[in-house]
Write a protein that holds these residues in place. Structure first.
Motif, short mmCIF file in Angstrom:
data_model
loop_
_atom_site.label_atom_id
_atom_site.label_comp_id
_atom_site.label_asym_id
_atom_site.label_seq_id
_atom_site.Cartn_x
_atom_site.Cartn_y
_atom_site.Cartn_z
N LYS A 352 -7.97 -104.50 24.97
CA LYS A 352 -9.25 -104.24 25.62
C LYS A 352 -10.15 -103.34 24.78
N ALA A 353 -9.61 -102.73 23.72
CA ALA A 353 -10.39 -101.75 22.97
C ALA A 353 -11.60 -102.39 22.30
N ASN A 354 -11.39 -103.49 21.60
CA ASN A 354 -12.50 -104.15 20.90
C ASN A 354 -12.13 -105.61 20.72
N PRO A 355 -12.89 -106.52 21.31
CA PRO A 355 -12.52 -107.95 21.20
C PRO A 355 -12.75 -108.53 19.82
N ASN A 356 -13.55 -107.87 18.98
CA ASN A 356 -13.91 -108.45 17.68
C ASN A 356 -13.25 -107.77 16.50
N SER A 357 -12.51 -106.71 16.71
CA SER A 357 -11.82 -106.06 15.61
C SER A 357 -10.47 -105.54 16.10
N ARG A 358 -9.54 -105.45 15.17
CA ARG A 358 -8.18 -105.03 15.55
C ARG A 358 -7.53 -104.34 14.35
N PHE A 359 -6.82 -103.25 14.66
CA PHE A 359 -6.08 -102.52 13.63
C PHE A 359 -4.65 -102.33 14.11
N ASN A 360 -3.69 -102.74 13.28
CA ASN A 360 -2.27 -102.61 13.61
C ASN A 360 -1.52 -102.11 12.39
N ALA A 361 -0.43 -101.43 12.65
CA ALA A 361 0.40 -100.94 11.56
C ALA A 361 1.86 -100.95 11.98
N SER A 362 2.71 -101.36 11.06
CA SER A 362 4.15 -101.30 11.24
C SER A 362 4.75 -101.00 9.88
N VAL A 363 5.08 -99.74 9.65
CA VAL A 363 5.50 -99.27 8.34
C VAL A 363 6.94 -98.78 8.42
N ASN A 364 7.76 -99.22 7.49
CA ASN A 364 9.12 -98.72 7.35
C ASN A 364 9.48 -98.79 5.87
N LEU A 365 9.35 -97.68 5.18
CA LEU A 365 9.64 -97.65 3.75
C LEU A 365 10.34 -96.34 3.42
N GLY A 366 10.96 -96.31 2.27
CA GLY A 366 11.68 -95.12 1.85
C GLY A 366 12.77 -95.47 0.87
N SER A 367 13.76 -94.62 0.79
CA SER A 367 14.88 -94.85 -0.11
C SER A 367 15.67 -96.07 0.33
N SER A 368 16.08 -96.89 -0.63
CA SER A 368 16.85 -98.09 -0.29
C SER A 368 18.19 -97.74 0.33
N THR A 369 18.70 -96.55 0.04
CA THR A 369 20.02 -96.15 0.54
C THR A 369 19.92 -95.21 1.74
N TYR A 370 18.72 -95.10 2.32
CA TYR A 370 18.56 -94.14 3.41
C TYR A 370 19.48 -94.44 4.58
N TYR A 371 19.48 -95.69 5.06
CA TYR A 371 20.28 -96.02 6.24
C TYR A 371 21.78 -96.00 5.94
N GLN A 372 22.14 -96.12 4.68
CA GLN A 372 23.56 -96.04 4.34
C GLN A 372 24.04 -94.60 4.18
N ASN A 373 23.15 -93.70 3.76
CA ASN A 373 23.59 -92.36 3.41
C ASN A 373 23.03 -91.26 4.29
N SER A 374 22.12 -91.58 5.19
CA SER A 374 21.56 -90.53 6.04
C SER A 374 22.66 -89.87 6.86
N VAL A 375 22.59 -88.54 6.95
CA VAL A 375 23.67 -87.80 7.62
C VAL A 375 23.40 -87.59 9.10
N ASN A 376 22.26 -88.04 9.59
CA ASN A 376 21.92 -87.71 10.98
C ASN A 376 21.18 -88.86 11.63
N GLN A 377 21.77 -90.02 11.63
CA GLN A 377 21.22 -91.15 12.37
C GLN A 377 22.36 -92.12 12.68
N MET A 378 22.23 -92.77 13.86
CA MET A 378 23.31 -93.61 14.36
C MET A 378 22.85 -95.06 14.51
N ASN A 379 21.83 -95.47 13.76
CA ASN A 379 21.31 -96.81 13.90
C ASN A 379 22.20 -97.81 13.16
N THR A 380 23.22 -98.25 13.83
CA THR A 380 24.18 -99.14 13.19
C THR A 380 23.55 -100.47 12.80
N GLY A 381 22.52 -100.90 13.53
CA GLY A 381 21.90 -102.17 13.21
C GLY A 381 21.06 -102.13 11.96
#
Length: 909
Positions: A352-381
C-alpha cells in the motif's frame, strides 16, 4: 404491682418506638446522594471499631489501623457518590454510617468499589469494603477496587475520600506480565503504592504458582516499575539461593532501554559469557540491540541487531556479527586465529505504500565458513547449504502509453565450498510495454498485421568475480566486467484454419562492451598471449522463429452409473522453427603450431568478445525444428458424498510432455536429433503428493570414446532408446489436522526466519533452526497453547495426538557415458509429535539408500512447564555432533532468568 407490669411494658414500647423508627430506615436501590460535610452532623464522633466486620470475616481487621485524615471542614468531597446494593442499604444516624449489603457498589469520580459489604463513615470521610459469607460459609464477594485502568482484588479495603489514600489487605493485581499479591498495601495516591510481604510472578495461578519472587517491602508504581528490597526466588514454594539485595522490575508494556544479562558456561575456548549487552529503544519505529561474547582464551564476538517498522510503509531488520576466534592457546602447535563475520539485511515494503515504486532487500553475505565455524549459533539448516545470496532492488513504473518499467538491483551469490563470489553492482534494466502499431483504435486485434507488436529493453551490468580473501578490498574491482545490452523483440500471432495457433517472432540485439581481448601466439614460449584492449566496442545479432500448435480433446464416457464415469485426454502438440545466423565478421584468426605435429601449423578462430560480459556471438549457422507434445489425463468419478449432484474431477496425469529438436544445419556425420526430454507429474494423493518424473532418451549410439555418433542405437545392438539420465522425486507434507474437518493455513514470515534467510529450507528437513535463546524460529509464543483444542485438557487426550510429518524423496539415474548407475538415492523426513498436552518431540533426518547410511539427524524435545519452557536439541552423530539444553521463564520480561548448557561440535573435525 404484678398487675401493672404489662401496662408499664406497653408504655415503654410506645415511648421508644419513634426513636427506633428514626434510627433505622430502609432506603431503596440505585439512589444518588451528596455526602457533603455541611449536610452531615459533624458533632457525632465514631470510633475505629466496625461492629459488623468481626461477624462477616474473622480474618483481616482494620482495628487499630491509623490513616492520616484531613481536618474536618478543610477538605470536602468534591464529587457525587453513587451507590447501590442488592439486599439492603441502611443509614445509622447514631454512628453516622451507611451500610450496603450484598453486591454492593460505590462510585466516586474515577474510583469504583464492588464488595459484599460496604460501610461509609461520614465522620471520617472513609469507606470500608469486605466480603461476605455465602451459603456454605465461604468468604465470597471479595472487594474489587478499580481506579482508572488499575484493578485490585483484596480481602478488605479502607479508603479515605479526602486524602484518597487506602489500606488494602491481601490485594491481588496484574501489571504488565506480573501478577502481584501483597498482605498489606498502602495507597499513597493513584500512582504510588507501598506493599508489605509481597509475592509477584508471571504465573496465572497466583495462589499456587510454579515460582514467585518474595519481598518484604516494595514500592509499586503501576505501569512503570516495582522497586523492592531483599528479593528471594521461590520455586514450588521452596526458597532458592537465588536472591538479590534489591530488585528492579520494569512493568511498562512498551519497549524500554536496558541491560541484557549474559549467559555463562564453558566450551572448547574456555569459560564464557555470551549474549550480554544493552538494548536501545530508540523510538516507536526503530530499536538497536548490542550483544557481545567473551571467552577466557581471548576469543570474542560482537553482534548488532536493529528492527525497524512503519505501518503501511515498510518493515525490516539488520544483523551484523563479527567474531575473532582463537583455537587452543598461544605457543601450542595447534594454535590458530580466525575471523568470521556475517551481514544480514531484510527489507519489505508494504504494497500500500506506493503502487508505482517498490524497494526490497534480502542480504546474506559474509565469511564462507561463518555457519560452519560460528561459536554462537544453532542454525543447523544453514551450514548444510553451499551458497549465500543477496539481492537489493528498486523498481519504478512510469504510467502512460506506452508504460515504462525501470529497475536497479545489486545482487550477490557466494559458493561457501569454493569461496568464490559473484556480484552485480549494479544491474540496470528498463523496458517498454508492447506497442501494436497497426492495431485498430476500437475493437479487438485480428490477423497477422494487426497483431504485430514490438518492445524495447535495455540491460546494463557491472559484474565482479572475486574470492573471500579479496572481498571488500580494492583488488576486487580490478577485473570488473561491465557492459550494456539492447534488445528489440518483434512478434505476431494469428489463427490458421480456426484450429491452429501460429506465432512468429524476430529479435534484434546490440551489445556494448568497454573491454575486449586480442589473442596471439607466442612461438618462443609456446603459449597464447591475451592482450586487454580498453575502449568502447559493440556487436549486433538477430534471430528468427515461428511456431504452430493446437489443442486436441478426447473423451470416453462409461456411464453415470459407473464409479469412473468418464476419462478426458487433452493433448497439445506444437512445432517450432528457429534460425540463428552465423556472425563470422566478429571473429579473427591466428596461426599456431599443431601440438600433435610440431611441423604443422593450425589456424585458430577467436573472437575479441570472448570473456566479455555477454560473451561472443555465435559463428555457426543453426537451423532447427522443434517438436513437443504435452498430455493431461483427467477422470470424472462418482462422489463419495451421497448428497453431491455433480461428479468429482481428479487428475491422472499432469502435463506429461515429450520434446526434441532436429538440427537441419548439422554437418555430415553429426547426429541431427536431440535427446528426447520427458517431463511430467503423476498425482498420487489429491493436493498432497505428486510424483515428479524427468528423463532424457537418446536414439543414437556412443562410440568407444563415449561420444554421440549418427548411428542409431538399435543398429548398434542396443534398444530403440537409450536412457541417458532420469530423476524421480516427490514431497509429502501432512498432519493430524488433515483428518479433521477444519484446517489451518500456514503463514510464514521469511523476514524473521533466520534459517531460510541464511539459505536453509522452509520445510526444516535439514533440521529446525533456533535463535540464540534456544527457541525454534517457527515456534509460537506458547507452542502448546491452542484455544481451538479443548481436547488438550481432556482425560482422553491420547485419542487425538497432534502430529505433523514432512517427507522428501529423490532418485537420480545417470547413463550418459555408459555409467548405468544411480548417482543419488535418498529420503528425508522431519516431523513433530505432541505426546501429551505438555510434551512435544520431533526429529529431522534422512537415509541415503545408495550409500546405506543416515544423513544429518536432529532430535528435538520440548516440555511446557506452565510458566517455564524446557527444550533439548541433540545432533547424535556426524562431525556436527552436539547438544543444547535450555530451561527458562517463558515471559519476555524475565527472559534473562534461564539456564542453558551446550556441547559444541568439535571444530577440528
Amino acid at each position: 404491682m404484678q398487675t401493672n407490669i404489662p401496662n408499664i411494658l406497653f408504655c415503654c414500647i410506645f415511648i421508644l418506638l419513634p426513636f427506633v423508627y428514626i434510627n433505622a430506615q430502609e432506603i431503596g436501590n440505585n439512589t444518588e446522594i451528596n455526602l457533603d460535610a455541611k449536610e452531615r452532623d459533624s458533632i457525632v464522633t465514631v470510633g475505629d471499631s466496625l461492629p459488623l466486620a468481626q461477624t462477616i470475616k474473622a480474618t483481616d481487621s482494620i482495628l487499630g489501623d491509623s490513616l492520616q485524615v484531613a481536618q474536618k471542614g478543610n477538605q470536602l468531597i468534591t464529587d457525587a457518590v453513587k451507590y447501590e446494593a442488592k439486599d439492603y442499604m441502611r443509614i445509622s444516624q447514631k454512628e453516622n454510617r451507611m451500610f450496603l449489603y450484598n453486591e454492593a457498589q460505590i462510585i466516586y469520580g474515577d474510583m469504583q468499589i464492588n464488595a459484599g459489604l460496604i460501610i461509609i463513615d461520614n465522620d471520617k470521610n472513609e469507606v470500608y469494603a469486605y466480603g461476605i459469607p455465602d451459603s456454605t460459609g465461604s468468604y465470597s464477594q471479595k472487594p474489587v477496587f478499580v481506579q482508572g485502568n488499575q484493578t485490585v482484588e483484596p480481602d478488605s479495603i479502607r479508603f479515605n475520600f479526602d486524602t484518597e489514600r487506602a489500606l488494602v489487605y491481601n490485594s491481588r493485581t496484574q501489571q504488565a506480565n506480573f501478577n502481584v499479591k501483597g498482605e498489606v498495601t498502602k495507597r499513597e495516591n493513584d500512582s504510588v503504592y507501598f506493599m508489605e510481604n509481597v509475592r509477584f510472578t508471571t504465573d496465572e495461578d497466583l495462589e499456587n504458582p510454579d515460582y514467585f519472587f518474595y519481598a518484604r517491602r516494595i514500592k509499586f508504581v503501576p505501569d512503570k516499575k516495582i522497586v523492592a528490597g531483599l528479593v528471594n526466588m521461590y520455586i514450588a514454594d521452596v526458597p532458592t539461593p537465588l536472591g538479590l539485595p534489591f530488585g528492579y522490575f520494569p512493568l511498562t508494556e512498551e519497549e524500554t532501554s536496558g541491560f541484557v544479562i549474559p549467559s555463562f558456561g564453558d566450551s572448547q575456548r574456555g569459560y564464557f559469557l555470551q549474549n550480554g549487552g544493552y538494548y536501545f529503544a530508540i523510538s516507536d519505529y526503530i530499536d538497536l540491540l548490542t550483544l557481545g561474547d567473551y571467552y577466557t582464551n581471548g576469543s570474542y564476538a560482537v553482534r548488532l541487531e536493529s528492527n525497524y517498522s512503519k505501518r503501511y510503509r515498510y518493515r525490516g531488520n539488520v544483523r551484523i556479527r563479527y567474531e575473532n576466534q582463537y583455537q587452543s592457546e598461544r605457543g601450542f602447535p595447534d594454535y590458530s586465529e580466525r575471523t568470521e563475520y556475517n551481514i544480514q539485511w531484510s527489507h519489505n515494503q508494504d504494497a500500500k505504500a506506493n503502487p508505482n515504486s517498490r524497494f526490497n532487500a534480502s542480504v546474506n553475505l559474509g565469511s564462507s565458513t561463518y555457519y560452519q565455524n560460528s561459536v554462537n549459533q544453532m542454525n543447523t539448516g544453514n551450514f548444510l547449504t553451499n551458497s549465500l545470496s543477496s539481492s537489493v532492488s528498486y523498481s519504478k513504473t512510469f504510467p502512460g502509453e506506452p508504460q515504462v518499467n525501470l529497475s536497479i538491483a545489486a545482487r550477490h551469490s557466494q559458493n561457501t565450498r569454493t569461496q568464490t563470489i559473484n556480484m552485480s553492482l549494479p544491474t540496470l534494466q528498463a523496458s517498454m510495454t508492447r506497442i501494436y502499431p497497426f492495431a485498430p483504435k476500437t475493437g479487438s486485434k485480428k490477423g497477422i498485421i494487426e497483431n504485430i507488436n514490438f518492445q524495447y529493453n535495455i540491460r546494463g551490468e557491472n559484474q565482479i568475480r572475486t574470492t573471500d580473501s579479496l572481498f571488500f578490498k580494492p583488488e576486487m574491482f580490478q577485473d570488473a566486467n561491465y557492459g550494456a545490452q539492447h534488445s528489440i523483440p518483434v512478434s505476431t500471432n494469428f489463427k490458421l484454419f480456426n484450429y491452429l495457433s501460429v506465432s512468429a517472432n524476430a529479435n534484434y540485439e546490440e551489445n556494448w562492451v568497454f573491454r575486449t581481448f586480442e589473442q596471439s601466439y607466442d612461438e618462443f614460449n609456446n603459449e597464447v598471449v591475451i592482450d586487454t584492449i580498453n575502449g568502447f566496442d559493440s556487436y549486433r545479432t538477430y534471430n528468427f522463429g515461428a511456431s504452430i500448435g493446437t489443442t486436441l480433446y478426447g473423451l470416453k464416457n462409461f456411464g453415470k452409473d459407473k464409479k469412473i464415469q468418464a476419462i478426458r485426454h487433452v493433448m497439445r502438440p506444437s512445432i517450432s522453427y528457429n534460425v540463428n545466423p552465423a556472425f563470422d565478421q566478429y571473429y579473427d584468426t591466428y596461426e599456431r603450431i599443431n601440438p600433435a605435429n610440431p611441423l604443422e601449423t593450425n589456424m585458430v578462430d577467436y573472437s575479441r568478445f570472448n570473456g566479455t560480459l555477454y560473451g561472443a556471438p555465435g559463428n555457426r549457422f543453426s537451423s532447427s525444428l522443434g517438436l513437443s507434445i504435452s498430455n493431461t489425463l483427467e477422470a470424472k468419478v462418482r462422489s463419495k458424498d451421497s448428497t453431491a449432484t455433480e461428479p468429482e474431477k481428479i487428475s491422472l496425469l499432469n502435463n506429461f510432455s515429450m520434446s526434441t529438436a532436429y538440427n537441419l544445419a548439422a554437418e555430415e556425420g553429426q547426429p541431427r536429433l536431440s535427446p528426447i526430454a520427458l517431463r511430467g507429474s503423476i498425482p498420487i494423493i489429491r493436493d498432497k503428493v505428486d510424483i515428479n518424473v524427468a528423463g532424457n532418451m537418446d536414439i543414437y549410439a556412443l562410440d568407444n570414446n563415449n561420444r554421440r555418433t549418427n548411428e542409431l542405437n538399435i543398429n548398434n545392438g542396443g534398444s530403440l532408446f537409450r536412457f541417458t539420465n532420469a530423476n524421480v522425486s516427490f514431497g509429502y507434507s501432512f498432519s493430524s489436522k488433515d483428518f479433521e474437518d477444519e484446517g489451518e493455513d500456514e503463514n510464514e514470515d521469511d523476514i524473521d526466519n533466520d534459517t531460510y534467510r541464511g539459505g536453509g529450507r522452509r520445510d526444516d528437513l535439514f533440521g529446525k533452526g533456533s535463535d540464540l535463546e534456544g527457541k525454534f524460529y517457527d515456534e509460537e509464543e506458547d507452542p502448546f497453547a491452542d484455544e481451538d483444542r479443548p481436547d488438550r485438557n481432556d482425560n482422553w487426550y491420547n485419542y487425538k495426538i497432534p502430529w505433523d510429518l514432512r517427507m522428501s524423496y529423490t532418485m537420480t539415474y545417470n547413463n550418459s557415458a555408459r555409467q548405468n548407475e544411480i548417482t543419488s538415492h535418498s529420503i528425508m523426513f522431519s516431523g513433530d509429535v505432541e505426546l501429551s498436552p505438555k510434551w512435544m518431540v520431533g526429529a529431522s533426518s534422512g537415509y541415503d539408500l545408495k550409500d546405506l547410511g543416515f544423513t544429518y539427524t536432529q532430535l528435538r524435545f520440548q516440555r511446557d512447564l506452565n510458566t517455564w519452557r524446557l527444550s533439548f536439541n541433540w545432533v547424535p552423530f556426524s562431525e556436527r555432533r552436539s547438544w543444547y539444553f535450555f530451561i527458562g521463564i517463558k515471559s519476555s520480561i524475565l527472559s534473562d532468568i534461564k539456564y542453558d548448557k551446550r556441547n559444541e561440535p568439535d571444530r577440528r573435525l
